[in-house]
Design a protein around this motif. Sequence first.
Motif, short mmCIF file in Angstrom:
data_model
loop_
_atom_site.label_atom_id
_atom_site.label_comp_id
_atom_site.label_asym_id
_atom_site.label_seq_id
_atom_site.Cartn_x
_atom_site.Cartn_y
_atom_site.Cartn_z
N ALA A 191 0.84 -1.20 0.00
CA ALA A 191 0.00 0.00 0.00
C ALA A 191 0.87 1.25 0.00
CB ALA A 191 -0.91 0.00 1.23
N ARG A 192 0.38 2.29 -0.63
CA ARG A 192 1.15 3.54 -0.71
C ARG A 192 1.17 4.23 0.66
NH1 ARG A 192 -1.69 6.58 -4.35
NH2 ARG A 192 -0.44 5.81 -6.10
N GLN A 193 2.34 4.68 1.08
CA GLN A 193 2.47 5.44 2.31
C GLN A 193 2.74 6.91 1.99
OE1 GLN A 193 5.56 4.12 5.00
NE2 GLN A 193 5.11 5.70 6.53
N ILE A 194 1.99 7.78 2.65
CA ILE A 194 2.20 9.22 2.52
C ILE A 194 3.11 9.66 3.66
CG2 ILE A 194 1.09 11.47 2.35
CD1 ILE A 194 0.17 9.50 0.19
N ILE A 195 4.23 10.25 3.33
CA ILE A 195 5.19 10.64 4.37
C ILE A 195 5.54 12.11 4.26
CG2 ILE A 195 6.20 8.32 4.57
CD1 ILE A 195 8.52 9.29 2.85
N LEU A 200 12.47 11.82 6.04
CA LEU A 200 13.56 11.18 5.31
C LEU A 200 14.93 11.61 5.82
CD1 LEU A 200 12.21 11.56 1.66
CD2 LEU A 200 12.24 9.47 3.03
N HIS A 201 15.01 12.80 6.42
CA HIS A 201 16.29 13.33 6.86
C HIS A 201 16.50 13.15 8.36
CE1 HIS A 201 16.67 15.25 2.91
NE2 HIS A 201 15.42 15.62 3.05
N HIS A 202 15.54 12.56 9.03
CA HIS A 202 15.66 12.41 10.47
C HIS A 202 16.36 11.09 10.80
CE1 HIS A 202 14.56 12.08 14.71
NE2 HIS A 202 14.30 13.37 14.68
N PRO A 203 17.38 11.13 11.68
CA PRO A 203 18.16 9.91 11.96
C PRO A 203 17.36 8.79 12.62
CG PRO A 203 18.77 11.70 13.45
CD PRO A 203 17.89 12.30 12.40
N ASP A 214 6.15 1.83 -1.82
CA ASP A 214 5.50 2.85 -2.64
C ASP A 214 5.20 4.05 -1.73
OD1 ASP A 214 4.02 4.39 -4.38
OD2 ASP A 214 2.27 3.06 -4.39
N THR A 215 5.86 5.18 -1.95
CA THR A 215 5.65 6.35 -1.10
C THR A 215 5.39 7.60 -1.92
OG1 THR A 215 8.02 6.88 -1.02
CG2 THR A 215 7.18 5.45 0.72
N TRP A 216 4.56 8.45 -1.36
CA TRP A 216 4.40 9.82 -1.83
C TRP A 216 4.88 10.73 -0.73
CZ3 TRP A 216 -0.79 11.02 -4.82
CH2 TRP A 216 -0.80 10.27 -6.02
N CYS A 224 0.57 16.44 4.04
CA CYS A 224 0.61 15.00 4.25
C CYS A 224 -0.76 14.49 4.69
CB CYS A 224 1.66 14.68 5.32
SG CYS A 224 2.05 12.95 5.49
N SER A 225 -1.34 15.15 5.68
CA SER A 225 -2.65 14.77 6.18
C SER A 225 -3.72 14.88 5.10
CB SER A 225 -3.02 15.65 7.37
OG SER A 225 -4.30 15.34 7.87
N HIS A 226 -3.63 15.93 4.29
CA HIS A 226 -4.63 16.15 3.23
C HIS A 226 -4.62 14.99 2.22
CE1 HIS A 226 -7.29 18.37 0.59
NE2 HIS A 226 -6.43 18.23 -0.41
#
Length: 296
Positions: A191-195, A200-203, A214-216, A224-226
């Motif tokens: 399933a597509r994950q919305i992030i 992506l930059h957080h350790p 699969d990410t958007w 993101c919430s929208h």
Amino acid sequence: MFNLEQTLAFVTTVEEGSFSAAARKLQKSQSSVSIGVSNLEDELDIELFDRNTRKPTLTEAGNRLYHQAKLLLRQADKMNSYALAINNEVESKVVIGTDPAAPLSCLDSILLKIDREFPNTEVEIRLLNHLSLQQALLDHTVDLGIHFGADAYPQYLNFASIHQYKWLCVCSPDYSLASLDIISNEELLAARQIICESMLHHPVLSKTSIFSQDTWQADNLTQCSHLIELGLGWGILPSDWCAERFELGSLITIEPEFNQTQMHSALDFVWASNRNIGKVCRTIIEHFTVQKSSHI
């Protein structure tokens, strides 16, 4: 040329309803207030009050000038406040950086404190990911920062944990995963994950909060919430942000197989120790460090 004292006598007379009441309010004699208004009329060559009535009544021109006079006095008060702030080493502007994945409500206590105690200080809010925010603090282009905590901080950065967020797996009620009681890892992987891009930059969050192949990506929490509410995928969002959307019915929680324990992240207040700071920043830092020590 008319002066502020004459202007104040005029405005106070209007608001108090008489020269005598204005004199009591200003703690002056009635004659000095009356003379001040008369001198203002002479300077402007305009009759401000109709003195044929029992109490001074504004003329049409006087009514128009009354509103201008109030603006003038307000501006004069503002100049005095700015001068006082400069003399007290109060910053004219404070830049606050915050993680795009953090709810804006994380700034509430900071903003309310600045508005209440330092009303003449301008505030700029910048959305910056974890690494960019830390670098901006070290470069002194951002004064104060709020982001999700990491295992270690660079030299010269101090922090205080100010809130603990619980992360929830959510989707739209109309999304395909919504009808499943328990979602297998294989189903979630497909399933597509919305992030939020900052994850992506957080350790830490980059390793614990990104699951699907699969990410958007979206720039901030609102976007993101929208996308999730539109049914374009599922996501992991802070519980504080989700509460109102649960009530509205635009989001629901889902139970993935992998999520056997609750996910939490500390929200840290961060500042650079290797710089001179003004009174506003000092006050905010003391507020959070005292708050932290009182909870120990």
